[in-house]
Design an enzyme around this catalytic site. Structure first.
Site, PDB file in Angstrom:
ATOM      1  N   ALA A   9      53.025  39.826  34.941  1.00 48.69           N
ATOM      2  CA  ALA A   9      52.302  38.943  36.030  1.00 48.69           C
ATOM      3  C   ALA A   9      51.980  39.738  37.120  1.00 48.69           C
ATOM      4  O   ALA A   9      52.159  39.276  38.317  1.00 48.69           O
ATOM      5  CB  ALA A   9      53.225  37.915  36.225  1.00 48.69           C
ATOM      6  N   ARG A  15      38.793  38.715  38.665  1.00 48.65           N
ATOM      7  CA  ARG A  15      37.710  37.882  38.069  1.00 48.65           C
ATOM      8  C   ARG A  15      37.878  36.437  38.670  1.00 48.65           C
ATOM      9  O   ARG A  15      37.040  35.407  38.554  1.00 48.65           O
ATOM     10  CB  ARG A  15      37.654  37.904  36.757  1.00 48.65           C
ATOM     11  N   THR A  79      48.564  46.972  30.924  1.00 49.06           N
ATOM     12  CA  THR A  79      49.691  46.044  30.393  1.00 49.06           C
ATOM     13  C   THR A  79      51.003  47.032  29.933  1.00 49.06           C
ATOM     14  O   THR A  79      52.120  46.598  30.005  1.00 49.06           O
ATOM     15  CB  THR A  79      49.069  45.316  29.320  1.00 49.06           C
ATOM     16  N   GLU A 154      40.224  47.075  22.663  1.00 46.59           N
ATOM     17  CA  GLU A 154      39.856  46.185  23.900  1.00 46.59           C
ATOM     18  C   GLU A 154      38.429  46.007  23.883  1.00 46.59           C
ATOM     19  O   GLU A 154      37.520  46.951  23.251  1.00 46.59           O
ATOM     20  CB  GLU A 154      40.356  46.990  25.061  1.00 46.59           C
ATOM     21  N   ASN A 169      43.513  39.457  19.799  1.00 47.99           N
ATOM     22  CA  ASN A 169      44.900  39.526  20.016  1.00 47.99           C
ATOM     23  C   ASN A 169      45.323  38.704  21.266  1.00 47.99           C
ATOM     24  O   ASN A 169      44.581  38.506  22.208  1.00 47.99           O
ATOM     25  CB  ASN A 169      45.111  41.039  20.835  1.00 47.99           C
ATOM     26  N   ARG A 332      49.820   9.116  55.559  1.00 40.20           N
ATOM     27  CA  ARG A 332      50.415  10.433  55.853  1.00 40.20           C
ATOM     28  C   ARG A 332      51.613  10.600  55.708  1.00 40.20           C
ATOM     29  O   ARG A 332      52.391   9.626  55.576  1.00 40.20           O
ATOM     30  CB  ARG A 332      49.584  10.808  57.138  1.00 40.20           C
ATOM     31  N   TYR A 365      45.964   2.284  63.722  1.00 43.70           N
ATOM     32  CA  TYR A 365      46.717   3.611  63.781  1.00 43.70           C
ATOM     33  C   TYR A 365      48.368   3.515  64.048  1.00 43.70           C
ATOM     34  O   TYR A 365      48.375   2.846  65.136  1.00 43.70           O
ATOM     35  CB  TYR A 365      45.853   4.566  64.652  1.00 43.70           C
ATOM     36  N   TYR A 386      51.270  10.206  71.409  1.00 39.57           N
ATOM     37  CA  TYR A 386      50.773  11.412  71.661  1.00 39.57           C
ATOM     38  C   TYR A 386      50.308  11.564  73.237  1.00 39.57           C
ATOM     39  O   TYR A 386      49.155  11.078  73.427  1.00 39.57           O
ATOM     40  CB  TYR A 386      50.025  11.900  70.704  1.00 39.57           C
ATOM     41  N   ARG A 439      46.632  -7.326  80.697  1.00 38.44           N
ATOM     42  CA  ARG A 439      45.150  -7.033  80.608  1.00 38.44           C
ATOM     43  C   ARG A 439      44.768  -7.691  81.887  1.00 38.44           C
ATOM     44  O   ARG A 439      45.169  -8.992  82.412  1.00 38.44           O
ATOM     45  CB  ARG A 439      44.215  -7.586  79.430  1.00 38.44           C
TER      46      ARG A 439
HETATM   47  C1  UD1 Z   1      44.993  41.603  27.607  1.00 42.57           C
HETATM   48  C2  UD1 Z   1      44.972  42.555  26.184  1.00 42.57           C
HETATM   49  C3  UD1 Z   1      43.978  41.980  25.051  1.00 42.57           C
HETATM   50  C4  UD1 Z   1      44.262  40.529  24.866  1.00 42.57           C
HETATM   51  C5  UD1 Z   1      44.417  39.802  26.158  1.00 42.57           C
HETATM   52  C6  UD1 Z   1      44.885  38.300  25.928  1.00 42.57           C
HETATM   53  C7  UD1 Z   1      45.743  44.707  26.893  1.00 42.57           C
HETATM   54  C8  UD1 Z   1      45.171  46.268  27.171  1.00 42.57           C
HETATM   55  N1  UD1 Z   1      44.772  43.613  26.528  1.00 42.57           N
HETATM   56  O1  UD1 Z   1      43.808  41.723  28.014  1.00 42.57           O
HETATM   57  O2  UD1 Z   1      44.220  42.723  23.913  1.00 42.57           O
HETATM   58  O3  UD1 Z   1      43.458  40.093  23.882  1.00 42.57           O
HETATM   59  O4  UD1 Z   1      45.457  40.156  27.122  1.00 42.57           O
HETATM   60  O5  UD1 Z   1      44.749  37.511  26.903  1.00 42.57           O
HETATM   61  O6  UD1 Z   1      46.938  44.493  26.849  1.00 42.57           O
HETATM   62  N2  UD1 Z   1      49.138  42.711  34.043  1.00 42.57           N
HETATM   63  C9  UD1 Z   1      50.211  43.332  34.584  1.00 42.57           C
HETATM   64  N3  UD1 Z   1      49.911  44.826  34.912  1.00 42.57           N
HETATM   65  C10 UD1 Z   1      48.740  45.578  34.757  1.00 42.57           C
HETATM   66  C11 UD1 Z   1      47.762  44.809  34.248  1.00 42.57           C
HETATM   67  C12 UD1 Z   1      47.962  43.628  33.787  1.00 42.57           C
HETATM   68  O7  UD1 Z   1      51.190  43.058  34.782  1.00 42.57           O
HETATM   69  O8  UD1 Z   1      48.891  46.807  35.081  1.00 42.57           O
HETATM   70  C13 UD1 Z   1      49.446  41.497  33.656  1.00 42.57           C
HETATM   71  C14 UD1 Z   1      48.141  40.500  34.080  1.00 42.57           C
HETATM   72  O9  UD1 Z   1      48.631  39.838  35.357  1.00 42.57           O
HETATM   73  C15 UD1 Z   1      48.092  39.486  33.220  1.00 42.57           C
HETATM   74  C16 UD1 Z   1      48.439  40.060  31.838  1.00 42.57           C
HETATM   75  O10 UD1 Z   1      49.185  41.465  31.990  1.00 42.57           O
HETATM   76  O11 UD1 Z   1      49.067  38.272  33.350  1.00 42.57           O
HETATM   77  C17 UD1 Z   1      47.129  40.389  31.043  1.00 42.57           C
HETATM   78  O12 UD1 Z   1      46.349  41.428  32.087  1.00 42.57           O
HETATM   79  P1  UD1 Z   1      44.621  41.290  31.922  1.00 42.57           P
HETATM   80  O13 UD1 Z   1      44.140  42.193  32.793  1.00 42.57           O
HETATM   81  O14 UD1 Z   1      44.481  39.690  32.182  1.00 42.57           O
HETATM   82  O15 UD1 Z   1      44.324  41.575  30.282  1.00 42.57           O
HETATM   83  P2  UD1 Z   1      43.245  41.343  29.444  1.00 42.57           P
HETATM   84  O16 UD1 Z   1      42.071  42.231  29.998  1.00 42.57           O
HETATM   85  O17 UD1 Z   1      43.036  39.864  29.337  1.00 42.57           O
HETATM   86 CA    CA Z   2      44.039  38.178  30.556  1.00 38.76          CA
END
Ligand code: UD1
Ligand code: CA
Length: 452
Positions: A9, A15, A79, A154, A169, A332, A365, A386, A439
């Site tokens: 995470a 994007r 990742t 990828e 994947n 509110r 109010y 107020y 009044r």
């Molecule tokens: C990744 C997989 C892809 C898979 C897809 C599934 C890799 C290289 N690719 O691609 O094969 O089909 O997920 O959804 O693993 N993150 C980090 N640190 C980083 C990069 C990413 O913690 O340096 C976390 C992101 O916050 C995210 C997750 O890893 O929660 C996936 O990263 P993202 O960049 O979305 O990978 P994808 O390009 O979708």
């Molecule tokens: Ca992703």
């Protein structure tokens, strides 16, 4: 079998075009990361690590769970690099499930299925795959001529032929700790994105003769990940349908479930009717027999039984039984209505309580007030709370009648049973059972118009 989980995470989620870390974007009022954590816990996994990076403090704060270990990946180099940050968390002889924080629908059943398959077949790594009609963006599962799993490529690195592969994947894996660590230590970033891909560990382990597998998830909807806001909306819709079906089966009628928005944690009793376009946000509870009409938004509020809420907005408030609200009322934060209260059209209430059977039927109010039982507020009453700097309290005790177009200038107290004449501006306390008129007297000038 002893298993722990690592949730990735750390990414910004470029994007998404957002200041907010991607994993904190919400699906039906709950962050994607919270879904993933809860799914892992539901699978019975207690040792959990979350890798954070972009706006790490914010992400850690959202987790609010001291049992979860967090590791910081200060630069997002891929990742594989993300998992390396948690190397000390990985036991050599235990299994570790790796999941992405942007794939919130991978449930406990799927996680357990993946784990069992890995243990039962004595695999060192197993990848969860799925077949998608549109595999764009995902890593592809590459198989050799004997249909054996070979590697993951990828999207950005794939050849035209590889791009036609529809088996993808999911980003969910189960590894034996020591095999994972060995593969991570041998990762390179020799690819289009110059990233350390977790996916490359598979090819490395296969070439070292390890026992690697892939299992396919049949329900291809649940493995979907969110990279942009179109995908966020798609998953939101999927989850919304599930939530709505659950509540319809529990006794909530929805005139149009497609346009009924219910937060993941909202709770309903039976025999409730929701009109199209109702939004029940997080932290809300709705009592038996309520009817809520179109355009109503209820957020973090508790609504009693048999209430009728028409086209109104209610936030951080508590409403008793048999209360009528709206159309077009606005409760509110910290509005507290007791049983049998009636709040009519164009009434705004803030930080105020209403005792049983009290009414404010139109155009009023009410701010910073304590209103007793059986009080009637006429049309156009304003609680003047107020002075431009501070806010003050108004108390209207039981059985009072406040005429139309009255200003109650706080701090002021209208004591039990008092009446206030229409058009009065009240600045002094009104004694029990008395009538206050504040009044100027009317003067009629005869024939003034003819003579002017
Ligand atoms: C990744 C997989 C892809 C898979 C897809 C599934 C890799 C290289 N690719 O691609 O094969 O089909 O997920 O959804 O693993 N993150 C980090 N640190 C980083 C990069 C990413 O913690 O340096 C976390 C992101 O916050 C995210 C997750 O890893 O929660 C996936 O990263 P993202 O960049 O979305 O990978 P994808 O390009 O979708
Ligand atoms: Ca992703």
């Amino acid at each position: 079998m002893h298993t722990h989980a690592i949730i990735l995470a750390a990414g910004k989620g470029t994007r998404m075009k957002s200041e907010k870390p991607k994993v904190l974007h919400e699906i039906c009022g709950k962050s994607m990361l919270s879904y993933v954590i809860d799914n892992v816990k539901d699978a019975g996994i207690e040792r959990i690590a979350v890798i954070t990076g972009y706006k790490s403090d914010e992400v850690i704060k959202s987790v609010e769970d001291s049992t979860i270990n967090t590791f910081i990946q200060s630069e997002q180099l891929g990742t594989g690099h993300a998992v390396m940050q948690a190397a000390e968390f990985i036991d050599d002889n235990s299994y570790v499930i790796i999941l992405c924080g942007d794939a919130p629908l991978v449930g406990a059943d799927t996680i357990n299925k993946l784990c069992s398959y890995t243990y039962d077949n004595k695999k060192e790594a197993v990848v969860l795959s799925a077949r998608l009609d549109n595999p764009y963006g995902y890593g592809r599962i590459v198989r050799n001529s004997k249909n054996e799993f070979e590697r993951i490529v990828e999207q950005k690195d794939a050849t035209e032929e590889e791009k036609r592969i529809t088996e993808i994947n999911s980003g969910v894996y189960c590894f034996l700790g020591k095999a994972l660590k060995l593969a991570l230590n041998n990762l390179t970033n020799n690819n289009k994105q110059n990233e350390y891909y977790l996916t490359d560990t598979i090819e490395y382990l296969l070439s070292g003769g390890y026992n690697i597998g892939v299992i396919e998830e049949d329900n291809c909807d649940i493995i979907k990940a969110v990279n942009d806001r179109c995908q966020l909306a798609e998953l939101d819709k999927f989850m919304r349908k599930k939530i709505n079906e659950k509540w319809m089966l529990s006794g909530v009628s929805m005139l149009d479930p497609d346009t009924t928005y219910i937060a993941n944690d909202a709770v309903f009793e039976e025999d409730i009717t929701l009109y199209p376009g109702v939004i029940i946000e997080k932290g809300s509870r709705i009592g038996k027999g309520c009817v809520i009409t179109s355009g109503s938004i209820i957020k973090n509020s508790e609504i009693g039984k048999n209430c009728y809420i028409q086209n109104s907005v209610i936030t951080d408030s508590v409403v008793g039984n048999n209360v009528k609200i709206g159309p077009y009322a606005h409760l509110r934060p910290k509005s507290r209505l007791s049983d049998n209260v009636k709040i009519g059209n164009f009434v705004e209430i803030k930080n105020s309580s209403f005792g049983e059977n009290s009414k404010s039927s139109h155009l009023t109010y009410i701010g910073d007030a304590e209103i007793g039982e059986n009080v009637n507020l006429g049309c156009g009453v304003v609680f003047v709370n107020y002075d431009g700097k501070n806010k003050y309290l108004t108390i209207v005790e039981d059985d009072c009648f406040v005429g139309c177009n009255v200003n109650l200038v706080a701090p002021v107290r209208v004591k039990k049973g008092a009446y206030i004449a229409a058009g009065s501006t009240i600045t002094d306390d009104v004694e029990e059972y008395s009538l206050a008129i504040a009044r100027s007297r009317q003067v009629n000038k005869e024939n003034w118009v003819k003579n002017k």
